[in-house]
Enzyme design. Structure first.
Site, mmCIF file in Angstrom:
data_model
loop_
_atom_site.group_PDB
_atom_site.id
_atom_site.type_symbol
_atom_site.label_atom_id
_atom_site.label_comp_id
_atom_site.label_asym_id
_atom_site.label_seq_id
_atom_site.Cartn_x
_atom_site.Cartn_y
_atom_site.Cartn_z
ATOM 1 C CG HIS A 138 29.748 -90.183 2.364
ATOM 2 N ND1 HIS A 138 28.641 -89.606 1.828
ATOM 3 C CD2 HIS A 138 29.656 -89.974 3.702
ATOM 4 C CE1 HIS A 138 27.919 -89.066 2.788
ATOM 5 N NE2 HIS A 138 28.514 -89.279 3.930
ATOM 6 C CD GLU A 161 27.598 -90.190 -2.043
ATOM 7 O OE1 GLU A 161 26.716 -89.711 -2.763
ATOM 8 O OE2 GLU A 161 27.967 -89.637 -0.981
ATOM 9 C CG ASN A 172 24.697 -86.369 2.713
ATOM 10 O OD1 ASN A 172 23.798 -87.156 2.993
ATOM 11 N ND2 ASN A 172 25.844 -86.347 3.352
HETATM 12 N N1 CAA Z 1 21.899 -99.588 13.470
HETATM 13 C C1 CAA Z 1 22.250 -100.804 13.031
HETATM 14 N N2 CAA Z 1 21.421 -101.618 12.341
HETATM 15 C C2 CAA Z 1 20.168 -101.212 12.152
HETATM 16 C C3 CAA Z 1 19.703 -99.966 12.623
HETATM 17 C C4 CAA Z 1 20.630 -99.128 13.307
HETATM 18 N N3 CAA Z 1 20.321 -97.915 13.763
HETATM 19 N N4 CAA Z 1 18.400 -99.830 12.293
HETATM 20 C C5 CAA Z 1 18.062 -100.956 11.645
HETATM 21 N N5 CAA Z 1 19.099 -101.782 11.559
HETATM 22 C C6 CAA Z 1 19.150 -103.086 10.900
HETATM 23 C C7 CAA Z 1 18.276 -104.131 11.540
HETATM 24 O O1 CAA Z 1 18.957 -104.807 12.585
HETATM 25 C C8 CAA Z 1 17.982 -105.044 10.376
HETATM 26 O O2 CAA Z 1 19.091 -105.893 10.118
HETATM 27 P P1 CAA Z 1 18.851 -107.374 9.478
HETATM 28 O O3 CAA Z 1 18.208 -107.164 8.146
HETATM 29 O O4 CAA Z 1 20.250 -107.938 9.409
HETATM 30 O O5 CAA Z 1 17.971 -108.056 10.446
HETATM 31 C C9 CAA Z 1 17.925 -104.098 9.168
HETATM 32 O O6 CAA Z 1 18.597 -102.910 9.585
HETATM 33 C C10 CAA Z 1 16.507 -103.766 8.796
HETATM 34 O O7 CAA Z 1 15.897 -103.221 9.958
HETATM 35 P P2 CAA Z 1 14.339 -103.356 10.332
HETATM 36 O O8 CAA Z 1 13.783 -104.573 9.649
HETATM 37 O O9 CAA Z 1 14.166 -103.229 11.785
HETATM 38 O O10 CAA Z 1 13.740 -102.008 9.798
HETATM 39 P P3 CAA Z 1 13.564 -101.452 8.355
HETATM 40 O O11 CAA Z 1 13.257 -102.509 7.358
HETATM 41 O O12 CAA Z 1 12.658 -100.321 8.547
HETATM 42 O O13 CAA Z 1 15.019 -100.878 7.966
HETATM 43 C C11 CAA Z 1 16.505 -99.069 7.836
HETATM 44 C C12 CAA Z 1 15.715 -99.968 8.751
HETATM 45 C C13 CAA Z 1 17.502 -99.901 7.022
HETATM 46 C C14 CAA Z 1 17.276 -98.095 8.712
HETATM 47 C C15 CAA Z 1 15.509 -98.342 6.856
HETATM 48 O O14 CAA Z 1 14.519 -97.695 7.603
HETATM 49 C C16 CAA Z 1 16.186 -97.343 5.931
HETATM 50 O O15 CAA Z 1 16.730 -97.692 4.901
HETATM 51 N N6 CAA Z 1 16.128 -96.055 6.331
HETATM 52 C C17 CAA Z 1 16.767 -94.973 5.561
HETATM 53 C C18 CAA Z 1 18.221 -94.905 5.924
HETATM 54 C C19 CAA Z 1 18.938 -93.865 5.141
HETATM 55 O O16 CAA Z 1 18.412 -93.151 4.309
HETATM 56 N N7 CAA Z 1 20.236 -93.741 5.441
HETATM 57 C C20 CAA Z 1 21.084 -92.734 4.826
HETATM 58 C C21 CAA Z 1 21.152 -91.516 5.672
HETATM 59 S S1 CAA Z 1 22.209 -90.294 4.990
HETATM 60 C C22 CAA Z 1 23.739 -90.677 5.582
HETATM 61 O O17 CAA Z 1 23.948 -91.529 6.391
HETATM 62 C C23 CAA Z 1 24.875 -89.873 5.036
HETATM 63 C C24 CAA Z 1 25.292 -88.696 5.745
HETATM 64 O O18 CAA Z 1 26.433 -88.263 5.532
HETATM 65 C C25 CAA Z 1 24.393 -87.867 6.549
#
Ligand code: CAA
Length: 284
Positions: A140, A152, A190
């Site tokens: 996951h 995971e 989750n």
């Molecule tokens: N797709 C691809 N890459 C992305 C992206 C996206 N949608 N959004 C951001 N990024 C990348 C950026 O390009 C950047 O890459 P580099 O470090 O290589 O330059 C990196 O992420 C950091 O982005 P930013 O500096 O623009 O922004 P940030 O520091 O705010 O980070 C984030 C963005 C990593 C998304 C951060 O906001 C974060 O960790 N958010 C929480 C995400 C989370 O909780 N995910 C789990 C969700 S649950 C799940 O997925 C499981 C399920 O089954 C539902």
């Protein structure tokens, strides 16, 4: 067996992010979807993002071309036949998965492991579709999969120790940190995260605060990198609803009942960032 060539089934949000992560880690990727154009779109998005990253000096020059050259997008299922490992990210519907796994099982070499990225369906039930249940496992990833470090690893009841070891090692080889979790609704992340996102949607529904303010509160008051409603839009409101339904149906515990806005947004087709609108609006 060394894992060099990996098939990803499904070029949606997760398939795209996983293809990116694998190709960046020098794996050869076959990205399959029912239509070639879905793969082309996913590869185009990766290419655009990496071009921007190169311009900004975030990755070395040539990264984009190297990554893209390692991803073969295909609408032909037969192209998956000779891979060393499969990560399945198709639509979260057991009937769809049954069809895919039945075809896949007949086509792959017998020793090949099939990992599912499902966040809401039973891995044990998926394993039972195949003639190789000991080589089926949950792997996951988290959105955005090219960024988030966790994987995971969830064995089905039938999964062998050898398969678990293979997936733990592969996760590390692609720069991720694997955490082994027994099968249970929502696994670890989750199970904790979704009730938070669901509660945010209830707070919105009850009119206690505006969507922007709920997100600001959790970012500034609890240090979340993004607010729970934006996170819901990133993950996909349909996915969030599916996970909530799994938590609710599997446990029977009313604390997991999905908030009405999840259902309303899904019925309207407003699934978050991937459709340009969810709790918030996004430029296409
Ligand atoms: N797709 C691809 N890459 C992305 C992206 C996206 N949608 N959004 C951001 N990024 C990348 C950026 O390009 C950047 O890459 P580099 O470090 O290589 O330059 C990196 O992420 C950091 O982005 P930013 O500096 O623009 O922004 P940030 O520091 O705010 O980070 C984030 C963005 C990593 C998304 C951060 O906001 C974060 O960790 N958010 C929480 C995400 C989370 O909780 N995910 C789990 C969700 S649950 C799940 O997925 C499981 C399920 O089954 C539902």
């Amino acid at each position: 067996m060394e894992i060099k060539k990996i098939a990803i089934l499904g070029a949606g949000t997760m398939g795209q992010g996983i293809a990116w992560a694998l190709a960046l880690a020098s794996k050869e990727v076959v990205l399959y979807d029912i239509k070639q154009e879905f793969c082309d779109r996913a590869i185009g998005t990766i290419s655009k993002s990496l071009a921007k990253a190169e311009e900004k000096g975030k990755v070395t020059a040539g990264t984009k071309d190297a990554v893209i050259s390692r991803i073969q997008g295909t609408g032909n299922f037969e192209d998956v036949a000779d891979v060393d490992f499969v990560i399945e990210c198709v639509f979260e519907n057991m009937d769809v998965k049954k069809e895919v796994y039945t075809k896949l099982d007949k086509m792959l070499r017998p020793e090949v492991v099939i990992a599912t990225n499902t966040s809401s369906l039973s891995i044990t039930e998926i394993a039972a579709i195949t003639e190789r249940p000991s080589q089926v496992i949950g792997m996951h990833f988290f959105n955005p999969a090219n960024v988030m470090k966790l994987v995971e690893v969830i064995p089905a009841v039938q999964t062998s120790e050898e398969t678990i070891e293979t997936v733990m090692e592969l996760s590390k080889a692609i720069g991720k940190t694997p955490v082994k979790v027994k099968e249970g609704p929502g696994f670890v992340v989750n199970r904790i995260l979704l009730p938070g996102m669901n509660e945010a949607a209830f707070i919105l529904y009850e009119g206690l605060a505006a969507a922007e303010d709920i997100d600001t509160a959790m970012k500034l008051g609890a240090g979340w990198p993004m607010g729970p409603l934006t996170l819901c839009d990133l993950v996909g409101v349909d996915i969030a609803l599916a996970v909530c339904n799994t938590l609710y149906n599997e446990t029977g515990d009313p604390k997991y009942r999905p908030a009405p806005p999840f259902k309303q947004l899904v019925r309207a087709g407003w699934l978050g960032m991937k459709t340009g609108k969810g709790f918030f609006e996004y430029k296409k």
